[in-house]
Design a protein around this motif. Structure first.
Motif, PDB file in Angstrom:
ATOM      1  N   ALA A 156       0.819  -1.212   0.000  1.00  0.00           N
ATOM      2  CA  ALA A 156       0.000   0.000   0.000  1.00  0.00           C
ATOM      3  C   ALA A 156       0.854   1.264   0.000  1.00  0.00           C
ATOM      4  O   ALA A 156       0.360   2.342  -0.358  1.00  0.00           O
ATOM      5  CB  ALA A 156      -0.930   0.001   1.230  1.00  0.00           C
ATOM      6  N   LEU A 157       2.108   1.151   0.376  1.00  0.00           N
ATOM      7  CA  LEU A 157       2.987   2.321   0.424  1.00  0.00           C
ATOM      8  C   LEU A 157       3.607   2.653  -0.930  1.00  0.00           C
ATOM      9  O   LEU A 157       4.331   3.633  -1.042  1.00  0.00           O
ATOM     10  CB  LEU A 157       4.111   2.092   1.445  1.00  0.00           C
ATOM     11  CG  LEU A 157       3.691   1.890   2.908  1.00  0.00           C
ATOM     12  CD1 LEU A 157       4.927   1.750   3.782  1.00  0.00           C
ATOM     13  CD2 LEU A 157       2.829   3.044   3.388  1.00  0.00           C
ATOM     14  N   ARG A 158       3.333   1.867  -1.954  1.00  0.00           N
ATOM     15  CA  ARG A 158       4.035   2.015  -3.229  1.00  0.00           C
ATOM     16  C   ARG A 158       3.388   3.035  -4.160  1.00  0.00           C
ATOM     17  O   ARG A 158       3.441   2.910  -5.377  1.00  0.00           O
ATOM     18  CB  ARG A 158       4.124   0.663  -3.927  1.00  0.00           C
ATOM     19  CG  ARG A 158       4.864  -0.389  -3.104  1.00  0.00           C
ATOM     20  CD  ARG A 158       4.830  -1.764  -3.751  1.00  0.00           C
ATOM     21  NE  ARG A 158       5.362  -2.787  -2.865  1.00  0.00           N
ATOM     22  CZ  ARG A 158       5.385  -4.084  -3.142  1.00  0.00           C
ATOM     23  NH1 ARG A 158       4.892  -4.515  -4.325  1.00  0.00           N
ATOM     24  NH2 ARG A 158       5.890  -4.949  -2.283  1.00  0.00           N
ATOM     25  N   ALA A 159       2.793   4.052  -3.624  1.00  0.00           N
ATOM     26  CA  ALA A 159       2.124   5.058  -4.453  1.00  0.00           C
ATOM     27  C   ALA A 159       3.153   5.894  -5.208  1.00  0.00           C
ATOM     28  O   ALA A 159       4.214   6.227  -4.678  1.00  0.00           O
ATOM     29  CB  ALA A 159       1.261   5.956  -3.573  1.00  0.00           C
ATOM     30  N   ARG A 160       2.785   6.257  -6.439  1.00  0.00           N
ATOM     31  CA  ARG A 160       3.680   7.109  -7.232  1.00  0.00           C
ATOM     32  C   ARG A 160       3.584   8.573  -6.805  1.00  0.00           C
ATOM     33  O   ARG A 160       4.580   9.264  -6.728  1.00  0.00           O
ATOM     34  CB  ARG A 160       3.328   7.000  -8.721  1.00  0.00           C
ATOM     35  CG  ARG A 160       3.592   5.652  -9.341  1.00  0.00           C
ATOM     36  CD  ARG A 160       3.392   5.726 -10.852  1.00  0.00           C
ATOM     37  NE  ARG A 160       3.640   4.434 -11.488  1.00  0.00           N
ATOM     38  CZ  ARG A 160       2.700   3.608 -11.884  1.00  0.00           C
ATOM     39  NH1 ARG A 160       1.420   3.927 -11.703  1.00  0.00           N
ATOM     40  NH2 ARG A 160       3.020   2.460 -12.456  1.00  0.00           N
ATOM     41  N   GLU A 161       2.364   9.050  -6.568  1.00  0.00           N
ATOM     42  CA  GLU A 161       2.153  10.459  -6.298  1.00  0.00           C
ATOM     43  C   GLU A 161       2.574  10.794  -4.869  1.00  0.00           C
ATOM     44  O   GLU A 161       2.347  10.024  -3.949  1.00  0.00           O
ATOM     45  CB  GLU A 161       0.677  10.838  -6.481  1.00  0.00           C
ATOM     46  CG  GLU A 161       0.131  10.574  -7.878  1.00  0.00           C
ATOM     47  CD  GLU A 161      -0.416   9.149  -8.026  1.00  0.00           C
ATOM     48  OE1 GLU A 161      -0.168   8.307  -7.119  1.00  0.00           O
ATOM     49  OE2 GLU A 161      -1.061   8.880  -9.048  1.00  0.00           O
ATOM     50  N   THR A 162       3.149  11.953  -4.692  1.00  0.00           N
ATOM     51  CA  THR A 162       3.630  12.361  -3.366  1.00  0.00           C
ATOM     52  C   THR A 162       2.488  12.449  -2.367  1.00  0.00           C
ATOM     53  O   THR A 162       2.587  11.962  -1.238  1.00  0.00           O
ATOM     54  CB  THR A 162       4.350  13.711  -3.475  1.00  0.00           C
ATOM     55  OG1 THR A 162       5.437  13.584  -4.395  1.00  0.00           O
ATOM     56  CG2 THR A 162       4.871  14.163  -2.123  1.00  0.00           C
ATOM     57  N   GLU A 163       1.379  13.074  -2.769  1.00  0.00           N
ATOM     58  CA  GLU A 163       0.251  13.203  -1.848  1.00  0.00           C
ATOM     59  C   GLU A 163      -0.289  11.836  -1.468  1.00  0.00           C
ATOM     60  O   GLU A 163      -0.568  11.575  -0.281  1.00  0.00           O
ATOM     61  CB  GLU A 163      -0.859  14.042  -2.480  1.00  0.00           C
ATOM     62  CG  GLU A 163      -2.056  14.239  -1.562  1.00  0.00           C
ATOM     63  CD  GLU A 163      -3.121  15.155  -2.163  1.00  0.00           C
ATOM     64  OE1 GLU A 163      -4.083  15.476  -1.432  1.00  0.00           O
ATOM     65  OE2 GLU A 163      -2.983  15.560  -3.341  1.00  0.00           O
ATOM     66  N   ALA A 164      -0.422  10.945  -2.438  1.00  0.00           N
ATOM     67  CA  ALA A 164      -0.924   9.598  -2.142  1.00  0.00           C
ATOM     68  C   ALA A 164       0.047   8.842  -1.242  1.00  0.00           C
ATOM     69  O   ALA A 164      -0.365   8.074  -0.363  1.00  0.00           O
ATOM     70  CB  ALA A 164      -1.149   8.832  -3.449  1.00  0.00           C
ATOM     71  N   ALA A 165       1.358   9.041  -1.461  1.00  0.00           N
ATOM     72  CA  ALA A 165       2.348   8.375  -0.621  1.00  0.00           C
ATOM     73  C   ALA A 165       2.251   8.840   0.824  1.00  0.00           C
ATOM     74  O   ALA A 165       2.316   8.035   1.762  1.00  0.00           O
ATOM     75  CB  ALA A 165       3.750   8.636  -1.174  1.00  0.00           C
ATOM     76  N   LEU A 166       2.084  10.146   1.026  1.00  0.00           N
ATOM     77  CA  LEU A 166       1.939  10.660   2.389  1.00  0.00           C
ATOM     78  C   LEU A 166       0.678  10.115   3.053  1.00  0.00           C
ATOM     79  O   LEU A 166       0.691   9.761   4.241  1.00  0.00           O
ATOM     80  CB  LEU A 166       1.917  12.191   2.354  1.00  0.00           C
ATOM     81  CG  LEU A 166       3.236  12.874   1.963  1.00  0.00           C
ATOM     82  CD1 LEU A 166       3.004  14.367   1.726  1.00  0.00           C
ATOM     83  CD2 LEU A 166       4.299  12.665   3.038  1.00  0.00           C
ATOM     84  N   ALA A 167      -0.387  10.033   2.279  1.00  0.00           N
ATOM     85  CA  ALA A 167      -1.637   9.495   2.832  1.00  0.00           C
ATOM     86  C   ALA A 167      -1.459   8.032   3.205  1.00  0.00           C
ATOM     87  O   ALA A 167      -1.922   7.583   4.263  1.00  0.00           O
ATOM     88  CB  ALA A 167      -2.757   9.660   1.813  1.00  0.00           C
ATOM     89  N   ALA A 168      -0.781   7.264   2.355  1.00  0.00           N
ATOM     90  CA  ALA A 168      -0.564   5.845   2.637  1.00  0.00           C
ATOM     91  C   ALA A 168       0.312   5.663   3.872  1.00  0.00           C
ATOM     92  O   ALA A 168       0.068   4.766   4.698  1.00  0.00           O
ATOM     93  CB  ALA A 168       0.074   5.165   1.427  1.00  0.00           C
ATOM     94  N   LEU A 169       1.326   6.499   4.015  1.00  0.00           N
ATOM     95  CA  LEU A 169       2.187   6.417   5.196  1.00  0.00           C
ATOM     96  C   LEU A 169       1.387   6.718   6.469  1.00  0.00           C
ATOM     97  O   LEU A 169       1.606   6.100   7.513  1.00  0.00           O
ATOM     98  CB  LEU A 169       3.358   7.394   5.064  1.00  0.00           C
ATOM     99  CG  LEU A 169       4.440   7.033   4.037  1.00  0.00           C
ATOM    100  CD1 LEU A 169       5.373   8.218   3.797  1.00  0.00           C
ATOM    101  CD2 LEU A 169       5.241   5.816   4.509  1.00  0.00           C
ATOM    102  N   SER A 170       0.468   7.652   6.362  1.00  0.00           N
ATOM    103  CA  SER A 170      -0.379   7.978   7.511  1.00  0.00           C
ATOM    104  C   SER A 170      -1.311   6.821   7.843  1.00  0.00           C
ATOM    105  O   SER A 170      -1.442   6.425   9.006  1.00  0.00           O
ATOM    106  CB  SER A 170      -1.180   9.245   7.213  1.00  0.00           C
ATOM    107  OG  SER A 170      -2.106   9.510   8.238  1.00  0.00           O
TER     108      SER A 170
END
Length: 988
Positions: free
Chosen positions: A374-388
């Motif tokens: 789930a952490l493998r998002a390309r977009e920065t915003e999506a990555a931050l959301a996934a980390l949260s």
């Protein structure tokens, strides 16, 4: 932030922009009215006061680029007034995507047609998006996505166009020419912001291209790599060449594996081999955002799936945090980006900037993405959301960084919209900063600065907390970023400040190290250690004059080094070793070339004792015996001997260079090494000869050294002057081997083998150049001479110059009894009384002949200048040969020039002249030792490495080179005067 996205410009209810000035707004309105003279729709729109009209006028005052587009292409503004913005953007994107398509039944279009269509579509996209963004009809998210979608369309169209052309030219076989990319096997990945659908307003695009040669479309093509390379060069030209219609995107293909050594398109197998064996953490970070954007999209997806284990490792990869942090530390600069600022701040790379947010997300994605898909998002915003959501960061952090990210991206776009430039730095002047503040919707620069500073500090705080256990973000040198493939302007400036004249070359060199192209940097551990060491290396080399040349020599050394981990670790923990390496590379090109050609010579420096003492002859002999032990074959013995001699010669030179040894100590050590090497080579030559030809009964051999070898005054670059003498039982014996030889041929063959052992060039180099012209009858005489014949020749036929040479004759190898007999024969020759007038005349003639045939290469050629080493040696040799006639005791043959002078000069020349000769000899010797050690050619102060000039002055205790030159000239003049008074003026 979510905003209303109306379909038409006139849906704008409030004007979010203030013009740069009333005057500027009036000028823009006047220009637009001029355009509207023959365009009624535009005239009516301008006549009706509205928020949309005022907003467009304000936008044109703030962005000269948009104003110019409206003036030169007024239809853009007319369309914007008449049609929904989304419709215009969709139409432009579709026009770009279809630009490659020929009419049914027609061949592929010409490049120029595709180029024109793409540029027209890009112009419309840029105009509509910029105005929509500035007027807050679009937010930064929508702008970046729209720009990325257009980039996909443009790249896809270009790739389809080129594939169709290649199909029609017979370069490949498409499954369906109407859909060129499908099943083509050509994979085009968008990297960075393109891959993440986060393109800047004026961004370039980073592409990586792979291909599957097993795909039916590409299979069986012998020149496939070359053909694809040509296609990709056309792709770059189609997209980025500036024409009357502008350009589409600046296009960079240098994020591929090892771009300096690989073609533009790489096979998938070669790529996987590279990434699995040599891929770096920054490449792993880059591939987080990778996305198939053109070509065979299905093949691209398969490739990225196969690459997943490289990008996201199965275990928690905490090691990645240090490497990613080192990249950021290279980017960072406590001085340049240290203070959170507004004017001149780099919103991408500066403290608290966009890159810190990206690294914050990407680092943690690398650490945990292997176990948490789930952490493998390309977009920065999506990555931050996934980390949260995964509880790697808290929701407040994700929200704060996301808001800061889009705020900074918004500012970045406005910087770029001013002149359509790929820029990220805020203006330094108040007037231009005001322009950016107004474009961002702020009333003044103070309010804008407050808002910007708050975001930068927020980002800095969170980024610093992530790395709070790491070292400080910078060692203070400045920007030092060598990741990726582009030269970072701030890094170039830092390197210039550090002392490098060609910073771009230095950047390119260090990227080569990072690419793992050298054996020493192929392992990830070696690269990481070298990366940590790089700032210190640059600082150390930068402090030396002519730093670029020194770094180039270090690079040559690195290129030949078989492994690097041990050396890099030692250098990181041993400042002395690092300093020594810098000294060699900056002061001694000759030593640097030796290190580069044969890195193993540096192994001896890993023993700290080698830096503090010179080994005695007995210790050197013991080491040589151990090194040769176990070698049986002739070539193995000789190669080991060459390796040992090269290493020891290098180590002696290093001690001289660093001041551990003075000139006399170094001369003695160089001579001891030569003696031991010649003795070992003689043993090998005798054993090899015996295998084929046997031995001669009672055979005895003596190798006599002459010149600087005989007088124990060798330099790092000396050759060896040799005579081989022999004797045996009986008069005409033959050897006892399977192929017997008579004595003259046997010993001549032995001499040939000895010469070959010493001077034959091999992969391990040459032991010593050999000169045997001082044997009886010179080049015309036999290579080996029986002792009795040698003594008879010297008594009855030899010239004065041959007796001069005998004054420095010394036995260096062979049978002990034979060596003693040879020394007795030489002593008998030297003890003959002579006609002193003839002696002086012959010596003066000899000196004159040398002056005619060997011109000195300037004042620094201390051997050949008038009053140089040759003059001093001839004076000493004259004293030696005259001693018997003057009834004085003389030193034994093989004494040094200084010993000869000390023993004989006072009685003939007086104490003052003796002291002057010895002082000149000492100065000449120091200069000669340093120059022969450091240079292969003549010394030119104008081009000499600064480190060499410093070493020369330090060795001779001169404050600077001009003082040293003045002393050298004075000493030389004194020596020439003594020579003329004692011997006579050289003839010729």
């Amino acid at each position: 932030m979510d905003r209303l996205d109306p379909h038409r410009l006139d849906d704008l209810q409030d004007n979010p922009l203030r013009p740069l000035s009333r005057k500027a707004a009036a000028a823009v309105l006047a220009d637009l009215k001029a355009l509207a003279a023959d365009r009624p729709p535009l005239a009516r729109w301008l006549a009706a006061e509205s928020a949309a009209r005022d907003a467009v006028i304000a936008a044109f005052t703030l962005s000269p680029y948009l104003a110019d587009l409206a003036r030169t292409h007024p239809d853009l503004l007319l369309d914007l007034i008449a049609r929904p913005l989304e419709e215009l953007l969709d139409a432009a994107c579709q026009a770009a995507r279809n630009s490659w398509r020929p009419a049914p039944g027609e061949p592929a279009r010409a490049d120029g047609i595709v180029m024109a269509a793409l540029r027209q579509a890009k112009r419309q996209t840029a105009f509509v998006l910029a105005l929509g963004d500035l007027l807050r009809l679009f937010d930064a998210r929508q702008t970046t996505r729209r720009l990325s979608a257009f980039a996909d369309a443009a790249v896809s169209a270009t790739v389809d166009h080129l594939l169709l052309w290649a199909h029609e030219a017979g370069k490949l076989r498409l499954e369906n020419p109407a859909e060129p990319a499908r099943a083509s096997g050509l994979i085009v990945l968008g990297m960075g912001k393109h891959g993440a659908c986060e393109l800047n307003y004026s961004s370039d695009i980073d592409l990586v291209v792979f291909y599957d040669p097993e795909t039916p479309a590409l299979a069986g093509r012998p020149d496939l790599a070359e053909d694809l390379g040509r296609l990709l060069r056309r792709l770059i030209r189609i997209l980025q060449e500036r024409t009357g219609d502008g350009y589409v995107f600046r296009t960079d293909l240098r994020l591929r594996p090892d771009p300096g050594a690989t073609p533009l398109a790489i096979s998938v197998d070669a790529a996987m081999t590279y990434y699995e064996g040599r891929g770096q953490n920054w490449e792993r970070a880059a591939f987080i955002k990778a996305r198939p954007v053109a070509g065979d999209l299905a093949a691209g997806a398969r490739f990225l799936k196969e690459l997943t284990p490289f990008v996201f490792r199965k275990y928690l990869d905490y090691a990645a945090i240090a490497d990613i942090h080192s990249i950021k530390r290279q980017i960072h600069d406590h001085k340049g980006h240290g203070a959170i600022a507004v004017k001149g701040h780099h919103v991408k790379l500066g403290r608290g900037g966009i890159r810190e947010i990206e690294f914050f997300a990407q680092t943690q994605q690398l650490i945990a993405g292997g176990r948490m898909p789930a952490l493998r998002a390309r977009e920065t915003e999506a990555a931050l959301a996934a980390l949260s959501e995964a509880h790697w960061i808290d929701a407040q952090t994700a929200q704060a960084l996301t808001e800061a990210y889009w705020f900074l991206r918004d500012v970045e776009h406005r910087i770029q919209m001013v002149h359509d430039e790929q820029a990220h730095t805020l203006p330094k002047t108040e007037a231009e900063l005001k322009r950016i503040a107004l474009m961002a919707g702020f009333a003044d620069t103070a309010t804008f600065a407050e808002a910007l500073t708050a975001r930068l500090k927020t980002v800095e705080r969170h980024y610093g907390a992530l790395f709070e256990r790491e070292r400080s973000l910078s060692d203070g040198q400045g920007n030092l970023v060598f990741t990726g493939q582009n030269d970072d302007p701030e890094t170039l400036a830092t390197l210039s400040r550090m002392g490098f004249a060609r910073p771009s070359d230095i950047c390119r060199m260090i990227r080569t190290w990072h690419a793992g192209r050298y054996a020493a940097t192929q392992s990830a551990e070696a690269r990481e250690r070298l990366t940590e060491l790089t700032p210190r290396l640059l600082q150390a080399f930068g402090e030396s004059r002519m730093a670029d040349e020194a770094m180039m020599r270090f690079d040559a050394f690195l290129a030949r080094l078989p492994a690097g981990i041990q050396l890099f670790s030692l250098m990181a923990n041993n400042q002395g070793l690092l300093g020594l390496l810098v000294t060699i590379m900056s002061a001694a090109p000759r030593l640097a070339d030796i290190v580069a050609a044969r890195p193993h010579v540096f192994d001896g420096m890993l023993d700290p004792r080698q830096l503090t003492e010179l080994p005695q002859r007995e210790e050197m002999a013991r080491r040589l015996d151990l090194f040769l032990a176990g070698a049986r074959a002739v070539e193995e013995r000789l190669d080991r001997l060459r390796i040992f001699a090269a290493e020891q010669r290098f180590l002696i030179g290093v001690r001289l260079l660093t001041g551990v040894a003075d000139a006399q100590d170094a001369a003695a050590a160089f001579t001891d090494l030569a003696d031991l090497s010649i003795a070992a080579a003689l043993d090998v030559a005798q054993d090899a000869l015996a295998e084929t030809h046997g031995r001669i009964a009672g055979a005895r051999v003596a190798v006599i050294g002459l010149g600087k070898l005989g007088s124990r005054e060798m330099t790092a670059g000396s050759d060896v002057d040799l005579i081989l003498l022999y004797d045996h039982d009986g008069e005409l014996p033959d050897s006892d081997g399977p192929r017997p030889l008579d004595a003259p041929r046997y010993f001549a063959r032995l001499a040939q083998r000895l010469i070959a052992a010493l001077s034959a060039p091999t992969s391990e180099g040459v032991l010593y150049p050999v000169d045997m012209r001082l044997r009886p009858s010179g080049n015309k005489g036999p290579l080996a001479t029986r002792l009795a014949a040698f003594a008879k020749y010297q008594r009855e036929e030899a010239w004065t110059w041959e007796h001069m040479a005998l004054t420095r004759a010394r036995g260096v190898a062979g049978d002990a009894g034979m060596l003693a007999a040879a020394q007795e024969a030489i002593a008998a020759v030297l003890d003959q009384p002579r006609d002193l007038v003839k002696l002086h005349r012959d010596i003066a003639e000899m000196r004159g002949m040398i002056a005619r045939e060997k011109h000195p290469a300037g004042i620094w050629d201390v051997k050949l200048i008038e009053g140089g080493v040759v003059d001093i040696e001839f004076i000493a040799q004259d004293l030696m040969l005259a001693a018997a006639s003057e009834e004085r005791a003389r030193p034994a043959a093989g004494a040094s020039t200084a010993e000869m002078l000390q023993a004989l000069a006072p009685a003939r020349l007086g104490q003052e002249a003796t002291g002057q000769l010895l002082a000149a000899l000492s100065l000449h010797t120091m200069i000669a030792q340093v120059l022969r050690l450091c240079l292969d050619g003549p010394f030119d102060p104008k081009t000499a490495p600064a480190g060499l000039v410093d070493r020369l002055c330090r060795t001779t205790a001169a404050p600077d080179l001009s003082v040293l030159e003045a002393e050298l000239r004075e000493r030389a003049a004194t020596v020439r005067a003594i020579f003329t008074g004692a011997i006579g003026k050289p003839v010729g």
